[in-house]
Design an enzyme around this catalytic site. Sequence first.
Site, PDB file in Angstrom:
ATOM      1  N   TYR A  86     -10.646  27.858   4.104  1.00 42.90           N
ATOM      2  CA  TYR A  86      -9.379  27.976   4.951  1.00 42.90           C
ATOM      3  C   TYR A  86      -8.904  26.446   5.130  1.00 42.90           C
ATOM      4  O   TYR A  86      -9.789  25.582   4.736  1.00 42.90           O
ATOM      5  CB  TYR A  86      -9.729  28.548   6.555  1.00 42.90           C
ATOM      6  CG  TYR A  86     -10.729  27.786   7.362  1.00 42.90           C
ATOM      7  CD1 TYR A  86     -10.466  26.749   8.155  1.00 42.90           C
ATOM      8  CD2 TYR A  86     -12.168  28.281   7.183  1.00 42.90           C
ATOM      9  CE1 TYR A  86     -11.266  25.947   8.868  1.00 42.90           C
ATOM     10  CE2 TYR A  86     -12.985  27.528   7.980  1.00 42.90           C
ATOM     11  CZ  TYR A  86     -12.574  26.370   8.665  1.00 42.90           C
ATOM     12  OH  TYR A  86     -13.671  25.702   9.373  1.00 42.90           O
ATOM     13  N   CYS A  87      -7.665  26.215   5.429  1.00 37.05           N
ATOM     14  CA  CYS A  87      -7.101  24.977   5.824  1.00 37.05           C
ATOM     15  C   CYS A  87      -6.506  24.958   7.218  1.00 37.05           C
ATOM     16  O   CYS A  87      -6.821  25.941   8.185  1.00 37.05           O
ATOM     17  CB  CYS A  87      -6.050  24.481   4.747  1.00 37.05           C
ATOM     18  SG  CYS A  87      -4.806  25.394   4.367  1.00 37.05           S
ATOM     19  N   TRP A  88      -5.334  24.269   7.326  1.00 35.73           N
ATOM     20  CA  TRP A  88      -4.686  24.125   8.706  1.00 35.73           C
ATOM     21  C   TRP A  88      -4.049  25.663   8.784  1.00 35.73           C
ATOM     22  O   TRP A  88      -4.117  26.226   9.876  1.00 35.73           O
ATOM     23  CB  TRP A  88      -3.979  22.953   9.038  1.00 35.73           C
ATOM     24  CG  TRP A  88      -3.057  22.972  10.044  1.00 35.73           C
ATOM     25  CD1 TRP A  88      -1.828  23.023  10.080  1.00 35.73           C
ATOM     26  CD2 TRP A  88      -3.456  23.247  11.497  1.00 35.73           C
ATOM     27  NE1 TRP A  88      -1.269  23.029  11.577  1.00 35.73           N
ATOM     28  CE2 TRP A  88      -2.235  22.964  12.413  1.00 35.73           C
ATOM     29  CE3 TRP A  88      -4.721  23.421  12.040  1.00 35.73           C
ATOM     30  CZ2 TRP A  88      -2.444  23.094  13.701  1.00 35.73           C
ATOM     31  CZ3 TRP A  88      -4.672  23.415  13.574  1.00 35.73           C
ATOM     32  CH2 TRP A  88      -3.554  23.457  14.122  1.00 35.73           C
TER      33      TRP A  88
END
Length: 341
Positions: free
Chosen positions: A91-93
């Site tokens: 995941y990222c932002w």
Amino acid sequence: MQDIALEQCLSLRDKKATLVDVRSPGEFKEFTIPGSINIPMFSDEERAEIGTIYKQVSVEAAKERGLQIASAKLPALYKQFKQLDGPVVIYCWRGGMRSRTMATVMSLMGLKPYRLSGGIRSYRRWVQETLEQHELTVPCIVLSGHTGTGKTDMLRRLHSEGYPVLDLEGLAGHRGSVFGHIGQAPNNQKMFDALLLDRLIQLQSDNAAYVLLEAESRRLGKIVLPEFLMRAKQRGTVLDVHLPVQERVRNIVAAYEPSKHPEAIREAFARIQRRMHTPGAHAVADALRLENYGEAAALMLEHYYDSRYDHASEQYDGSIHAIEAANVGEALQLIKRQLPV
């Protein structure tokens, strides 16, 4: 690559999947899903560079620079992912470019990662909504006492022995007083909320019959405790620990190790100095200047902290039981006798 919703992501985490935060180290340090590891696509400096290009040049130029930086790192990133066992969630932002690129490349290399749809932003939203609706349905036992009675130390010992402890200072990375950040790594509100909810869920899954916590004020440094905790604390059963002043002074000096942080100690004292009567404040300042930290602690207890505690202790609705002891070890044994079997 398979996109998954937050609920499935958390379920996989509970089954020992590895959650991989691919944001920069600075972003990871500020806030992440508890239990995650960091395999960043960009360093903090690279992320800042790409952001500047995005704002000052164009989106396309920023993408090209990002591709240039990331492509050189892909073999090393693949080696890191290849070493992970079991399911992997990336995941990222926002669940955007970074996580999509990383998950796609790892899929092309034969790995089968999941990608969190909506990124950590969806997790933050879930944490906020869940805490807003939360209520403690089990009784609270509140460990209280003047500054220096070793409440945090006792709670952590109890936690190590399997008692249902909610260590708010540990979650905040802050001891609560104006000196509370010294020697600590304080968390921000987002990280505190995430750790708090994680611990509440754990206590619930353990079928805890009660929760042990410290008599904190509404704020722990920059952290604001949720209203449901303040309500639960106010109606809880209070175990009020009393130790001799000299024992409390020893506990304070041992906990804060002022000889390692002399400048930070003086800076923190300057923030409360104006609230103290002048003779007492001058005496503390002199003791700190001479590095007589035991004397300084005793003076601050006498002229500042003890009177503030006496006022705060009037704010409980539940029963209060005094614990009179000579030291932390003795107090701990007496506290255990008061706890439900």
